[in-house]
Design a protein around this motif. Structure first.
Motif, PDB file in Angstrom:
ATOM      1  N   PRO A  57      36.672  45.333  29.772  1.00 56.18           N
ATOM      2  CA  PRO A  57      36.393  44.450  30.914  1.00 56.18           C
ATOM      3  C   PRO A  57      37.492  43.421  31.149  1.00 56.18           C
ATOM      4  O   PRO A  57      37.860  43.155  32.296  1.00 56.18           O
ATOM      5  CB  PRO A  57      35.070  43.785  30.523  1.00 56.18           C
ATOM      6  N   ARG A  58      38.043  42.837  30.065  1.00 53.07           N
ATOM      7  CA  ARG A  58      39.106  41.833  30.227  1.00 53.07           C
ATOM      8  C   ARG A  58      40.367  42.462  30.807  1.00 53.07           C
ATOM      9  O   ARG A  58      41.006  41.893  31.703  1.00 53.07           O
ATOM     10  CB  ARG A  58      39.407  41.192  28.876  1.00 53.07           C
ATOM     11  N   ALA A  62      42.092  41.626  34.430  1.00 56.22           N
ATOM     12  CA  ALA A  62      43.504  41.253  34.554  1.00 56.22           C
ATOM     13  C   ALA A  62      44.240  42.182  35.521  1.00 56.22           C
ATOM     14  O   ALA A  62      45.070  41.739  36.332  1.00 56.22           O
ATOM     15  CB  ALA A  62      44.172  41.289  33.177  1.00 56.22           C
ATOM     16  N   ALA A  63      43.911  43.480  35.462  1.00 55.28           N
ATOM     17  CA  ALA A  63      44.535  44.440  36.383  1.00 55.28           C
ATOM     18  C   ALA A  63      44.104  44.178  37.815  1.00 55.28           C
ATOM     19  O   ALA A  63      44.910  44.301  38.753  1.00 55.28           O
ATOM     20  CB  ALA A  63      44.160  45.865  35.970  1.00 55.28           C
ATOM     21  N   ALA A  64      42.830  43.810  38.015  1.00 56.23           N
ATOM     22  CA  ALA A  64      42.350  43.490  39.357  1.00 56.23           C
ATOM     23  C   ALA A  64      43.076  42.271  39.919  1.00 56.23           C
ATOM     24  O   ALA A  64      43.440  42.244  41.103  1.00 56.23           O
ATOM     25  CB  ALA A  64      40.843  43.238  39.314  1.00 56.23           C
ATOM     26  N   GLU A  65      43.293  41.265  39.076  1.00 58.50           N
ATOM     27  CA  GLU A  65      44.036  40.086  39.522  1.00 58.50           C
ATOM     28  C   GLU A  65      45.474  40.456  39.878  1.00 58.50           C
ATOM     29  O   GLU A  65      46.031  39.953  40.860  1.00 58.50           O
ATOM     30  CB  GLU A  65      44.022  39.024  38.415  1.00 58.50           C
ATOM     31  N   GLU A  66      46.072  41.349  39.100  1.00 61.28           N
ATOM     32  CA  GLU A  66      47.438  41.801  39.375  1.00 61.28           C
ATOM     33  C   GLU A  66      47.518  42.525  40.716  1.00 61.28           C
ATOM     34  O   GLU A  66      48.422  42.273  41.535  1.00 61.28           O
ATOM     35  CB  GLU A  66      47.897  42.724  38.244  1.00 61.28           C
ATOM     36  N   LEU A  73      45.063  45.685  46.328  1.00 64.39           N
ATOM     37  CA  LEU A  73      43.621  45.862  46.262  1.00 64.39           C
ATOM     38  C   LEU A  73      42.973  45.591  47.614  1.00 64.39           C
ATOM     39  O   LEU A  73      42.121  46.373  48.071  1.00 64.39           O
ATOM     40  CB  LEU A  73      43.028  44.944  45.187  1.00 64.39           C
ATOM     41  N   ALA A  74      43.365  44.512  48.259  1.00 63.34           N
ATOM     42  CA  ALA A  74      42.776  44.172  49.563  1.00 63.34           C
ATOM     43  C   ALA A  74      43.102  45.239  50.600  1.00 63.34           C
ATOM     44  O   ALA A  74      42.230  45.659  51.374  1.00 63.34           O
ATOM     45  CB  ALA A  74      43.286  42.809  50.023  1.00 63.34           C
ATOM     46  N   VAL A 241      39.831  49.677  37.925  1.00 64.63           N
ATOM     47  CA  VAL A 241      39.711  48.751  39.058  1.00 64.63           C
ATOM     48  C   VAL A 241      39.298  49.510  40.320  1.00 64.63           C
ATOM     49  O   VAL A 241      38.398  49.094  41.056  1.00 64.63           O
ATOM     50  CB  VAL A 241      41.028  47.997  39.289  1.00 64.63           C
ATOM     51  N   GLY A 242      39.947  50.649  40.576  1.00 65.07           N
ATOM     52  CA  GLY A 242      39.617  51.438  41.760  1.00 65.07           C
ATOM     53  C   GLY A 242      38.191  51.961  41.734  1.00 65.07           C
ATOM     54  O   GLY A 242      37.469  51.898  42.737  1.00 65.07           O
ATOM     55  N   ILE A 243      37.762  52.448  40.581  1.00 60.83           N
ATOM     56  CA  ILE A 243      36.411  52.998  40.452  1.00 60.83           C
ATOM     57  C   ILE A 243      35.356  51.903  40.639  1.00 60.83           C
ATOM     58  O   ILE A 243      34.374  52.076  41.375  1.00 60.83           O
ATOM     59  CB  ILE A 243      36.247  53.691  39.087  1.00 60.83           C
ATOM     60  N   ILE A 244      35.551  50.774  39.969  1.00 64.12           N
ATOM     61  CA  ILE A 244      34.580  49.682  40.068  1.00 64.12           C
ATOM     62  C   ILE A 244      34.541  49.106  41.475  1.00 64.12           C
ATOM     63  O   ILE A 244      33.471  48.777  42.005  1.00 64.12           O
ATOM     64  CB  ILE A 244      34.909  48.592  39.027  1.00 64.12           C
TER      65      ILE A 244
END
Length: 272
Positions: A57-58, A62-66, A73-74, A241-244
């Motif tokens: 999860p951590r 961190a990858a999502a923030e990156e 991501l957006a 990140v993509g899956i979640i």
């Protein structure tokens, strides 16, 4: 009498919001506990198999923030969400009237049934290559594949709702002089709305299945493209990140659809 009645009603009026608040808090607590248990199991799996197979999860956060910082991501969420909404919306707009016709008019049902029964068993993934060849790698190919996914589901559910209407109600309305249009608006459509909503929700879920396949093959931007690119770079945390994000986006879309549908169904005395 009036003062006494008002005084007697005051405690009941106060109890109802308190009871509703308690139920909402209890539901929120259950949801929170469920999420925490899921994160705990996820963390245990990450510890057992290592970050090369399961991002923790951590690491995923961190990858999502990156990915959020550089806009990837957006842009992926916007691209996939737009394609899903357009294709799904077109599928609903076409599937509902076609389903009403199929359910009400026998000759239309007999004419369209072979095509519906044939194409609904062919998954959209089978048409990805043809869609790219015929329509290119632009937005059209993805939208058409999602439309193909949605239209048959909505059509089948709508027609099933129409054919489930009691024959006695239809005959009673006809004997009272109601026209076909009046029967459709007053009896058939209200009885069919729950089936339409169910079909729309199922179509939304299947649209998410389709968008990943379509974007993997023919897209530079999107959640499916993000997952595939992450795999090529060996970034398992980006894959997570993509899956979640897909799951969260689907959850939000379905919740919004349920809220809108519940207001429509409330008019007919049906709870979703």
């Amino acid at each position: 009498m009036t003062v006494a009645a008002a005084g007697a009603a005051t405690p009941q009026t106060r109890r109802r919001p308190v009871g509703a608040t308690a139920r909402n808090l209890r539901s929120l607590g259950v949801y929170t506990l469920s999420v925490l248990v899921g994160i705990g199991i996820w963390q245990l799996l990450a510890m057992s198999y290592g970050s090369t197979l399961v991002a923790s999860p951590r690491e995923t956060l961190a990858a999502a923030e990156e990915l959020a910082r550089d806009g990837t991501l957006a842009n992926s969420v916007i691209a996939s969400g737009r394609r899903i909404l357009i294709g799904w919306g077109l599928g609903v707009l076409v599937g509902v009237p076609v389903g009403l016709l199929v359910g009400q008019i026998k000759i239309v049902r007999q004419f369209l049934e072979p095509y519906i029964e044939f194409f609904r068993f062919i998954p959209p993934v089978a048409f990805v290559t043809l869609a790219v060849v015929w329509l290119g790698i632009g937005e059209s190919s993805k939208v058409v594949l999602i439309f193909y996914t949605a239209v048959f589901i909505v059509t089948l559910n709508t027609s099933a709702g129409v054919m489930a209407v009691s024959e006695s109600k239809l005959r009673a309305a006809a004997s009272l002089g109601a026209s076909r249009r009046q029967i459709l608006r007053g009896i058939v459509l209200p009885s069919t709305v729950p089936h339409i909503v169910t079909g729309a929700r199922l179509a939304m879920g299947n649209s998410f299945l389709t968008i990943v396949s379509a974007e993997i093959v023919a897209a530079q931007v999107g959640l499916g493209s993000l997952i595939w690119t992450s795999r090529n770079y060996g970034r398992i945390d980006w894959v997570f990140v993509g899956i979640i994000t897909l799951g969260i986006l689907g959850f939000v879309f379905d919740r919004v659809l349920r809220i809108v549908a519940s207001r429509v169904l409330r008019r007919y005395g049906v709870k979703l």
